[in-house]
Design a protein around this motif. Structure first.
Motif, short mmCIF file in Angstrom:
data_model
loop_
_atom_site.label_atom_id
_atom_site.label_comp_id
_atom_site.label_asym_id
_atom_site.label_seq_id
_atom_site.Cartn_x
_atom_site.Cartn_y
_atom_site.Cartn_z
N THR A 110 0.81 -1.32 -0.16
CA THR A 110 0.04 0.12 0.03
C THR A 110 0.79 1.37 -0.01
N GLN A 112 -2.83 6.03 -0.81
CA GLN A 112 -4.10 4.97 -0.55
C GLN A 112 -4.57 5.13 0.76
N ARG A 113 -3.43 4.97 1.88
CA ARG A 113 -3.94 5.47 3.27
C ARG A 113 -4.67 6.49 3.40
N ARG A 143 -8.12 6.36 1.87
CA ARG A 143 -9.04 5.61 2.72
C ARG A 143 -9.16 5.86 3.99
#
Length: 482
Positions: A4, A8-9, A12
């Motif tokens: 990841t 992306q973190r 999200r």
């Protein structure tokens, strides 16, 4: 585990939360605006009803008695006929079945009623009902019905109807503006967030790539200087400093290997040469025969000492267990002095040492402490010229004891003074040897809770001081491993 990224973190996590907060704020704003907009229309109609009731009350038409029922009905009909806001509202009178009896416009069309507001008024506690619907002509309207609180002939309720066209347009504008602001706010959050995250991700990507190259042995690679003095900037500086230290360590290691190889080759060459010479001599009493054996023995001892230093250094790097006990530092230093005194005199040097009368207790490993003394004396002897003097001095404070070995040799250059305790370092004016003696001394002394101090001046000599803590009961659990 799937890879990841920080982006992306962030999407999200933070971005999703911000979007939810934005959507919630939009929903609350739209709900409040909708209630305020259409509620304002309903309140305007109710205010008209209150005004009409006040007028009737003022004229006495609502003063009770069956005999006034018809007069009230007539008053209500006159009010409908004389209603002065016909361009905004349609005012109606309804009977008990919800049938239109009179209107402010004079038309009796049923297009402006669906009956739901009248039924709600009949069942509500306050006698008021409200409905929104679309007429057969496609126009959205709002109807508010209130029950007449007194008898007025066959009139049972008052009803007003108004168009919602302007309100719908205004609501659509609110909706459009709100959605536009929401989209712009989302795009601003997305842009600013991505800009901020990328300002972290890009340098970290460079750090990762650079660290990978360093791990693969490319010690010349460096990270570009950053203009930000933040965590990323300091990390880049640390990575660059690490690369420089690794490069320096690698250089010193290579020099060390080259130096040790040379130091090993010299005695081996001498041994090999004398072995070849001795092979040609049959007489053991021959002078060259005896001289060759002496040289072979001396060079073998030299090789043994170098190999022991290398093994000690390797053991210290791997970690060894110390066998500590309460020792008298005065006795240990005296034994070491007796051990090297013969060699000092053999080298044409003088030795000065005055043994203190009182014991200096310390918590140490006797074998390792002897090794420290021998290494320091060995350096003092190697770097002293014939005729010089080596001094051994012991001093004590309430908390520490210090052993100092001073020579009158060639000294250490100022640029090398801070590096002589480093692994693999060998000073420019160094003589034969592996060059790791002081590194071993420093490792052992630090493991015993002490420190090594070196003072030197070119041409005047060097002083190496070993300071250890005075032994106190309870110290036994300290300094058990290196």
């Amino acid at each position: 585990m799937a890879k990841t990224s920080i982006i992306q973190r962030w999407v999200r996590g933070s971005l999703l939360i911000m979007v939810l907060v934005l959507v919630a704020a939009e929903a609350i704003f739209l709900y409040t605006s909708y209630r305020e907009l259409y509620g304002g229309v309903e309140r305007a109609i109710e205010n008209r009803f209150s005004t009409i009731a006040g007028r009737l009350q003022a004229t006495g038409t609502a003063s009770g008695g069956p005999e006034t029922s018809e007069s009230r009905a007539q008053a209500l009909r006159r009010t409908v006929e004389q209603f002065d806001e016909k361009d905004k509202f349609e005012f109606m009178l309804l009977d008990a079945q919800g049938v239109i009896l009179a209107t402010s416009s004079g038309t009796m069309t049923q297009d402006l009623t669906n009956g739901s507001d009248f039924l709600e008024a009949l069942t509500s506690s306050d006698g008021v009902g409200q409905a929104r619907f679309t007429t057969p002509q496609g126009e959205r309207v709002m109807a508010v019905t209130t029950l007449v609180p007194y008898t007025a002939g066959n009139i049972a309720a008052l009803r007003m109807v108004t168009s919602l066209t302007l309100m719908d347009r205004q609501w659509q504008q609110y909706l459009l503006v709100s959605v536009t602001i929401g989209v712009l706010a989302f795009l601003l959050m997305l842009w600013s967030g991505l800009f901020f995250v990328r300002s972290i991700v890009r340098p970290l990507g460079e750090v990762e790539a650079t660290a990978t190259r360093i791990a693969r042995g490319d010690l010349k690679t460096r990270l570009p200087a950053t203009k930000y003095n933040d965590e990323i900037g300091r990390l880049c500086g640390t990575i660059n400093q690490m690369a420089e230290d690794l490069a320096e360590t690698d250089r010193l290691k290579n020099e060390f290997i080259s130096s040790v190889s040379h130091e090993l080759r010299t005695p081996l060459t001498s041994i090999k040469g004398w072995v070849e010479t001795i092979k040609t001599i049959d007489d053991p009493t021959d002078e060259n025969y005896r001289r060759g054996l002496s040289v072979i023995g001396t060079e073998t001892d030299r090789l043994y000492t170098m190999v022991e230093e290398l093994l000690d250094f390797s053991r210290l790097q791997s970690g060894i267990k110390l066998q500590c006990q309460v020792l008298d530092l005065v006795a240990e230093a005296t034994d070491a002095a007796l051990f090297v005194e013969a060699r000092i005199k053999q080298e044409g040097l003088q030795f000065v040492y005055e043994e203190p009368p009182d014991p200096y207790p310390v918590w140490a490993d006797p074998a390792r402490l002897r090794q420290v003394f021998v290494n320091i004396f060995d350096n003092a002897i190697k770097y002293s010229d014939p005729g010089g003097t080596i001094f051994l001095t012991l001093t004590r404070t309430p908390e520490t004891v210090t052993v100092s070995v001073r020579d009158q040799g060639r000294g250490i250059a100022p640029d090398d003074l801070d590096k002589v305790k480093q692994k693999f370092f060998k000073a420019r004016n160094a003589v034969r040897g592996s060059g790791i003696g002081l590194a071993v001394v420093d490792e052992i002394v630090h493991a015993l809770g002490g420190r090594v101090d070196i003072q030197s001046a070119l041409g005047q000599g060097t002083t190496v001081s070993i300071t250890l803590p005075v032994y106190h009961p309870g110290q036994e659990h300290l300094h058990e491993t290196i």
